[in-house]
Design a protein around this motif. Structure first.
Motif, PDB file in Angstrom:
ATOM      1  N   LEU A 260       0.859  -1.174   0.000  1.00  0.00           N
ATOM      2  CA  LEU A 260       0.000   0.000   0.000  1.00  0.00           C
ATOM      3  C   LEU A 260       0.897   1.226   0.000  1.00  0.00           C
ATOM      4  N   LEU A 261       0.600   2.173  -0.870  1.00  0.00           N
ATOM      5  CA  LEU A 261       1.370   3.411  -0.973  1.00  0.00           C
ATOM      6  C   LEU A 261       0.488   4.581  -0.570  1.00  0.00           C
ATOM      7  N   GLN A 262       0.961   5.386   0.364  1.00  0.00           N
ATOM      8  CA  GLN A 262       0.207   6.555   0.811  1.00  0.00           C
ATOM      9  C   GLN A 262       1.068   7.804   0.656  1.00  0.00           C
ATOM     10  N   ILE A 263       0.464   8.857   0.109  1.00  0.00           N
ATOM     11  CA  ILE A 263       1.153  10.139  -0.049  1.00  0.00           C
ATOM     12  C   ILE A 263       0.354  11.208   0.676  1.00  0.00           C
ATOM     13  N   THR A 264       0.971  11.875   1.627  1.00  0.00           N
ATOM     14  CA  THR A 264       0.342  13.011   2.295  1.00  0.00           C
ATOM     15  C   THR A 264       1.123  14.264   1.930  1.00  0.00           C
ATOM     16  N   VAL A 265       0.423  15.219   1.361  1.00  0.00           N
ATOM     17  CA  VAL A 265       1.029  16.496   0.981  1.00  0.00           C
ATOM     18  C   VAL A 265       0.530  17.563   1.938  1.00  0.00           C
ATOM     19  N   THR A 266       1.454  18.238   2.582  1.00  0.00           N
ATOM     20  CA  THR A 266       1.113  19.304   3.516  1.00  0.00           C
ATOM     21  C   THR A 266       1.695  20.624   3.009  1.00  0.00           C
ATOM     22  N   GLY A 267       1.351  21.707   3.716  1.00  0.00           N
ATOM     23  CA  GLY A 267       1.947  22.996   3.408  1.00  0.00           C
ATOM     24  C   GLY A 267       1.560  23.562   2.055  1.00  0.00           C
ATOM     25  N   ALA A 268       0.356  23.238   1.581  1.00  0.00           N
ATOM     26  CA  ALA A 268      -0.108  23.764   0.293  1.00  0.00           C
ATOM     27  C   ALA A 268      -0.937  25.035   0.507  1.00  0.00           C
ATOM     28  N   LYS A 269      -1.015  25.859  -0.520  1.00  0.00           N
ATOM     29  CA  LYS A 269      -1.834  27.080  -0.427  1.00  0.00           C
ATOM     30  C   LYS A 269      -3.308  26.729  -0.355  1.00  0.00           C
ATOM     31  N   LYS A 270      -3.727  25.730  -1.129  1.00  0.00           N
ATOM     32  CA  LYS A 270      -5.122  25.312  -1.180  1.00  0.00           C
ATOM     33  C   LYS A 270      -5.192  23.791  -1.104  1.00  0.00           C
ATOM     34  N   GLU A 271      -6.334  23.285  -0.632  1.00  0.00           N
ATOM     35  CA  GLU A 271      -6.515  21.841  -0.606  1.00  0.00           C
ATOM     36  C   GLU A 271      -6.436  21.262  -2.011  1.00  0.00           C
ATOM     37  N   ASP A 272      -6.975  21.986  -2.987  1.00  0.00           N
ATOM     38  CA  ASP A 272      -6.904  21.536  -4.377  1.00  0.00           C
ATOM     39  C   ASP A 272      -5.458  21.325  -4.813  1.00  0.00           C
ATOM     40  N   ILE A 321       9.972   9.691   4.560  1.00  0.00           N
ATOM     41  CA  ILE A 321       9.409   8.382   4.243  1.00  0.00           C
ATOM     42  C   ILE A 321       9.112   7.693   5.568  1.00  0.00           C
ATOM     43  N   SER A 322       8.024   6.909   5.602  1.00  0.00           N
ATOM     44  CA  SER A 322       7.610   6.269   6.851  1.00  0.00           C
ATOM     45  C   SER A 322       7.162   4.840   6.586  1.00  0.00           C
ATOM     46  N   ASP A 323       7.400   3.985   7.542  1.00  0.00           N
ATOM     47  CA  ASP A 323       6.907   2.610   7.495  1.00  0.00           C
ATOM     48  C   ASP A 323       5.642   2.454   8.322  1.00  0.00           C
ATOM     49  N   GLY A 324       5.105   3.574   8.803  1.00  0.00           N
ATOM     50  CA  GLY A 324       3.893   3.560   9.613  1.00  0.00           C
ATOM     51  C   GLY A 324       4.153   3.760  11.084  1.00  0.00           C
ATOM     52  N   GLY A 349       8.119  -3.152   4.498  1.00  0.00           N
ATOM     53  CA  GLY A 349       6.821  -3.632   4.958  1.00  0.00           C
ATOM     54  C   GLY A 349       5.733  -3.574   3.903  1.00  0.00           C
ATOM     55  N   ARG A 350       4.496  -3.767   4.348  1.00  0.00           N
ATOM     56  CA  ARG A 350       3.336  -3.788   3.450  1.00  0.00           C
ATOM     57  C   ARG A 350       2.795  -2.397   3.163  1.00  0.00           C
ATOM     58  N   LYS A 351       3.293  -1.377   3.887  1.00  0.00           N
ATOM     59  CA  LYS A 351       2.819  -0.013   3.659  1.00  0.00           C
ATOM     60  C   LYS A 351       4.004   0.942   3.619  1.00  0.00           C
ATOM     61  N   VAL A 352       4.008   1.788   2.599  1.00  0.00           N
ATOM     62  CA  VAL A 352       5.039   2.817   2.457  1.00  0.00           C
ATOM     63  C   VAL A 352       4.353   4.174   2.367  1.00  0.00           C
TER      64      VAL A 352
END
Length: 385
Positions: A260-272, A321-324, A349-352
């Motif tokens: 499973l691959l998860q990307i979290t983007v922070t620090g943006a001007k807008k949610e879009d 990068i995080s393994d959870g 692991g199973r999640k990155v």
């Protein structure tokens, strides 16, 4: 079969059966309803029908078949979708006009209506409010899925739960996914529709397996009202939580996926903006193959972010990068500080998870996907045969 199911908790009736690749599920619950649908220009017959029927804001049941998408089938396909609602209406004693219909499977083939009618007549007398009923319904709608997908969110005074299917042809704007969500909250058609659209945007529309968008995507939500009135904001947050849980299961079960691959983007001007960057990174074949190979080629994440069409200062970003359980820094305010040995270890692991801070504002978004493997090619290279 001891898990808490939507059938047992919410009193929803369901059942399903599978004969080879051809399955059929029936779900019955009466209430206010809303739906969201694929944005593909080529829409399957059930989608065309449901876009009309959902305007009444009410559903009494849903009939779902797997094995044939009933997509690109013209007037005959539309008539067949109508026939499915009539079969369910007759078998369950509900109004066809208030019966949802969904299909999944191969595009460009006509439904076997005699088979569907027989399956409907077999399933209808068995529908029940048990965990087994929910399991059989979830199994019936699976195609290349390897696991059933269920979610139940329990809040003070009300609950929301649902089942979904989805494994391949998954991209933002929904993709080969069907979701059937139920709540005992009492909520009007307009706020229900608004909440479902927002929840979908922040969950199903941020799942990418392969970048394709299906002809058959549909998510239906029915509110029985048994638990009484609920504040719209509280309901919307709970619905989003439920949809996110289902969306993550879809991403985890991507065709041929090992991670499973998860990307979290922070620090943006807008949610879009955050959403655009997250979606661009999550759909990058280079990122997905690097994750599969457990190759800490994190530069591909930054490169993908840069082509998302969002303005930010590349020399100000930070990346982890995080393994959870633990985060490992790769870039801090534009400075490379990567420990490649630690980064590779985080990919075992199973999640990155990657966390990318654009340092341009306060908004954020998360997207989900999976690695891209040889198995994906094998599954889709022989899908119709």
């Amino acid at each position: 079969m001891s898990f808490k199911s939507i059938c047992a908790v919410l009193g929803v009736k369901a059942w399903g059966m599978k004969e080879g690749k051809f399955g059929l599920a029936l779900i019955e619950a009466h209430g206010t309803a809303a739906g969201v649908f694929t944005e593909n220009l080529v829409k399957a017959a059930p989608i065309e029908l449901m876009r009309k029927q959902i305007k009444a804001g009410k559903l009494e049941a849903v009939i779902v078949n797997s094995g044939c998408a009933n997509a690109y089938t013209g007037k005959r396909g539309y008539a067949d979708a109508v026939a499915m609602t009539e079969y369910a209406g007759s078998a369950l004693g509900v109004q066809p006009a208030h019966t949802g219909v969904a299909s999944t499977g191969v595009i460009g083939r006509y439904l076997d209506l005699p088979l569907i009618k027989r399956q409907c007549e077999t399933v209808a007398p068995k529908i029940d409010r048990t965990p087994e009923a929910e399991i059989l319904a979830a199994q019936a709608i699976m195609t290349t899925d390897t696991i059933q997908k269920h979610a139940l969110v329990e809040k003070e005074g009300f609950c929301i739960g649902g089942i979904t299917k989805g494994s391949g042809m998954i991209a933002p704007n929904m993709g080969t996914m069907l979701a059937f969500i139920y709540t005992d909250a009492e909520i009007g058609a307009k706020p229900l529709s608004d909440a479902l659209k927002l929840a979908t945007r922040r969950s199903f529309n941020r799942v990418v397996v392969d970048g394709d968008t299906s002809t058959n995507d549909i998510a239906l939500c029915t509110a029985t009202g048994d638990a009484g009135n609920v504040k719209a904001a509280e309901f919307s947050a709970a619905l989003e939580e439920c949809c996110r849980a289902l969306a993550e299961q879809i991403a985890k079960d991507g065709e041929g996926a090992t991670k499973l691959l998860q990307i979290t983007v922070t620090g943006a001007k807008k949610e879009d903006d955050a959403e655009k960057v997250a979606r661009t990174v999550i759909e990058s074949p280079l990122v997905k193959t690097a994750v599969y190979g457990e190759d800490p080629n994190w530069g591909r994440v930054v490169a993908a972010a840069g082509r998302a069409g969002v303005k930010f200062d590349p020399n100000a970003v930070s990346l982890w990068i995080s393994d959870g359980s633990k985060k490992y820094p790769l870039v801090k305010s534009g400075e490379i500080i990567a420990d490649l040995h630690a980064a590779k270890k985080a990919m075992h692991g199973r999640k990155v998870t990657f966390i990318l801070d654009l340092a341009a504002g306060k908004e954020q978004a998360t997207a989900w996907g999976c690695d891209l493997t040889e198995r994906y090619v094998e599954i889709n290279g022989r899908y119709t045969t």
